[in-house]
Design a protein around this motif. Structure first.
Motif, PDB file in Angstrom:
ATOM      1  N   ALA A 177      -0.207   8.835  10.226  1.00 19.23           N
ATOM      2  CA  ALA A 177      -1.572   8.317  10.170  1.00 19.23           C
ATOM      3  C   ALA A 177      -1.644   7.084   9.275  1.00 19.23           C
ATOM      4  N   VAL A 178      -2.690   6.292   9.506  1.00 15.66           N
ATOM      5  CA  VAL A 178      -3.002   5.141   8.655  1.00 15.66           C
ATOM      6  C   VAL A 178      -4.418   5.309   8.140  1.00 15.66           C
ATOM      7  N   GLU A 179      -4.566   5.217   6.827  1.00 17.48           N
ATOM      8  CA  GLU A 179      -5.886   5.272   6.209  1.00 17.48           C
ATOM      9  C   GLU A 179      -6.474   3.866   6.215  1.00 17.48           C
ATOM     10  N   VAL A 180      -7.733   3.750   6.657  1.00 14.64           N
ATOM     11  CA  VAL A 180      -8.369   2.444   6.834  1.00 14.64           C
ATOM     12  C   VAL A 180      -9.700   2.408   6.094  1.00 14.64           C
ATOM     13  N   GLU A 181     -10.002   1.250   5.508  1.00 19.57           N
ATOM     14  CA  GLU A 181     -11.285   1.055   4.829  1.00 19.57           C
ATOM     15  C   GLU A 181     -12.013  -0.128   5.458  1.00 19.57           C
ATOM     16  N   ASN A 182     -13.308   0.051   5.722  1.00 21.21           N
ATOM     17  CA  ASN A 182     -14.123  -1.052   6.218  1.00 21.21           C
ATOM     18  C   ASN A 182     -14.427  -1.990   5.051  1.00 21.21           C
ATOM     19  N   ILE A 204       0.847  -1.186   0.000  1.00 24.71           N
ATOM     20  CA  ILE A 204       0.000   0.000   0.000  1.00 24.71           C
ATOM     21  C   ILE A 204       0.888   1.244   0.000  1.00 24.71           C
ATOM     22  N   PRO A 205       0.356   2.382  -0.409  1.00 24.15           N
ATOM     23  CA  PRO A 205       1.152   3.615  -0.404  1.00 24.15           C
ATOM     24  C   PRO A 205       1.729   3.900   0.983  1.00 24.15           C
ATOM     25  N   GLN A 247      -4.870   8.376  13.604  1.00 20.86           N
ATOM     26  CA  GLN A 247      -3.643   9.116  13.886  1.00 20.86           C
ATOM     27  C   GLN A 247      -2.719   8.212  14.705  1.00 20.86           C
ATOM     28  N   THR A 248      -1.521   8.001  14.232  1.00 23.82           N
ATOM     29  CA  THR A 248      -0.626   7.076  14.908  1.00 23.82           C
ATOM     30  C   THR A 248       0.832   7.469  14.685  1.00 23.82           C
ATOM     31  N   ASP A 249       1.674   6.991  15.561  1.00 24.99           N
ATOM     32  CA  ASP A 249       3.114   7.246  15.458  1.00 24.99           C
ATOM     33  C   ASP A 249       3.862   6.077  14.828  1.00 24.99           C
ATOM     34  N   ASN A 250       3.281   4.887  14.977  1.00 19.19           N
ATOM     35  CA  ASN A 250       3.978   3.686  14.518  1.00 19.19           C
ATOM     36  C   ASN A 250       3.003   2.676  13.923  1.00 19.19           C
ATOM     37  N   VAL A 251       3.539   1.829  13.050  1.00 23.82           N
ATOM     38  CA  VAL A 251       2.759   0.751  12.432  1.00 23.82           C
ATOM     39  C   VAL A 251       3.594  -0.516  12.471  1.00 23.82           C
ATOM     40  N   LEU A 252       2.936  -1.643  12.743  1.00 19.67           N
ATOM     41  CA  LEU A 252       3.601  -2.940  12.715  1.00 19.67           C
ATOM     42  C   LEU A 252       2.723  -3.912  11.933  1.00 19.67           C
ATOM     43  N   GLY A 287      -3.397   2.930   3.166  1.00 13.73           N
ATOM     44  CA  GLY A 287      -2.266   3.810   2.958  1.00 13.73           C
ATOM     45  C   GLY A 287      -1.705   4.305   4.279  1.00 13.73           C
ATOM     46  N   ILE A 288      -0.429   4.669   4.250  1.00 13.47           N
ATOM     47  CA  ILE A 288       0.254   5.237   5.416  1.00 13.47           C
ATOM     48  C   ILE A 288       0.747   6.617   5.020  1.00 13.47           C
ATOM     49  N   THR A 289       0.453   7.602   5.844  1.00 13.41           N
ATOM     50  CA  THR A 289       0.816   8.977   5.500  1.00 13.41           C
ATOM     51  C   THR A 289       1.669   9.602   6.599  1.00 13.41           C
ATOM     52  N   GLY A 290       2.331  10.672   6.245  1.00 14.08           N
ATOM     53  CA  GLY A 290       3.174  11.397   7.192  1.00 14.08           C
ATOM     54  C   GLY A 290       4.142  12.289   6.459  1.00 14.08           C
ATOM     55  N   ASN A 291       5.032  12.927   7.203  1.00 16.19           N
ATOM     56  CA  ASN A 291       6.068  13.760   6.616  1.00 16.19           C
ATOM     57  C   ASN A 291       7.428  13.105   6.830  1.00 16.19           C
TER      58      ASN A 291
END
Length: 312
Positions: free
Chosen positions: A218-223, A124-125, A233-238, A209-213
């Motif tokens: 942040a992580v974009e989520v779809e149901n 994903i992006p 809104q998040t700082d980390n993803v695993l 998708g995962i966004t940031g600078n």
């Protein structure tokens, strides 16, 4: 008929537990073998394990690297040809020829494939863009880096929930995003995680998708049912969404199942003469360190018998 000018009795591709075990048994049974590992060090998936290992019979280790070191100490007591940074460019399994990048081809009477698996990606992006910039590799290793932060964990199996529990000890909030309507993890993990007040589950959801600078923001989520979109809104993803077999190099030459795992018989033999597959690349149902080590021994004993028969 096998050519008499083969370089080795056995070529082993992959230096994880299965490949190391096969190399050890080749030395023990008097077979001339060479072990190729594409990475800069041996160990394979052992280097992913940051938790204590207590279920490999006769050996306990603080983590996978410690167990790998013990395996290598054993290997160094016998005569085994082994190469790291040996990237295989192409293979002719029928003729049992292996072409390494930057080196001439090697031939053998038998080939053992021990290439293991790799972690599944969503593609994903932002997934590649933010590696090491907010995307975590290990909950155990990076638990202190998330202190007071928010973490999104993608997955619903044992590994996902185990990491959620570990990170919840230091993180302010942990979101578990799972594409299904219920978890697939064992009861011990689901019960413990459901009792944690700072763990929240988002079912029937998938990240898009995962966004940031400079780092993840942040992580974009779809149901998956309603197709409604939201942002966490998040700082980390695993990511812990399973694994896929490293069999792409052999596709079209050897029988694979629908998930890409190499199909073998009980001794690791494939549909091709004197080509064997061992360890996780050929074990979709019960991959373990102990199983991989046993696979190596079993395959080499079968190969020795076949080679002896051909030499008569």
């Amino acid at each position: 008929m096998v050519e008499k000018s083969t370089d080795h009795d056995v070529i082993i591709i992959g230096g994880g537990p299965a490949g190391l075990s096969a190399a050890l048994w080749c030395a023990d049974l008097g077979l001339d073998a060479v072990l190729f590992e594409k990475e800069s060090e041996f160990g394979g998936q052992l280097l992913w394990i940051h938790n204590p290992i207590a279920n490999h019979l006769g050996i306990e280790a603080a983590n996978g690297r410690e167990l790998r070191d013990r395996f290598l100490q054993h290997i160094e007591t016998v005569r085994v040809n082994r190469l790291v940074k040996a990237r295989v460019e192409r293979v002719d399994l029928t003729r049992r020829l292996v072409h390494l990048i930057g080196e001439q081809r090697r031939s053998a009477r038998s080939i053992i494939i021990a290439t293991g698996v790799r972690r599944r990606r969503l593609d994903i992006p932002g997934e590649q863009q933010f590696r090491a910039r907010g995307i975590l590799e290990s909950g155990t290793r990076e638990r202190h880096s998330v202190k007071g932060r928010t973490v999104v964990i993608v997955g619903g199996g044992d590994a996902a929930l185990e990491n959620a529990l570990i990170l919840s000890e230091t993180a302010r909030k942990v979101f578990v995003v799972h594409r299904r309507g219920e978890l697939t993890a064992r009861g011990e993990f689901t019960e413990s995680s459901s009792e944690k007040k700072n763990i929240e589950f988002l079912f029937n959801s998938r990240p898009t998708g995962i966004t940031g600078n400079e780092s993840v923001e942040a992580v974009e989520v779809e149901n998956t049912l309603t197709k409604a979109k939201s942002t966490i809104q998040t700082d980390n993803v695993l990511f812990r969404i399973g694994v896929v077999p490293n069999s792409q190099l052999f596709a079209g030459q050897i029988d694979l199942d629908e998930s890409g795992y190499i199909t073998t018989d009980v001794v690791g033999a494939t549909n091709l003469d004197l080509v064997f597959a061992i360890g996780d690349v050929a074990n979709p149902t019960s991959p373990t360190i102990s199983g991989a080590v046993g696979n190596g021994a079993t395959a080499v004993k079968a190969i020795r018998k076949l080679i002896q028969t051909q030499r008569r």
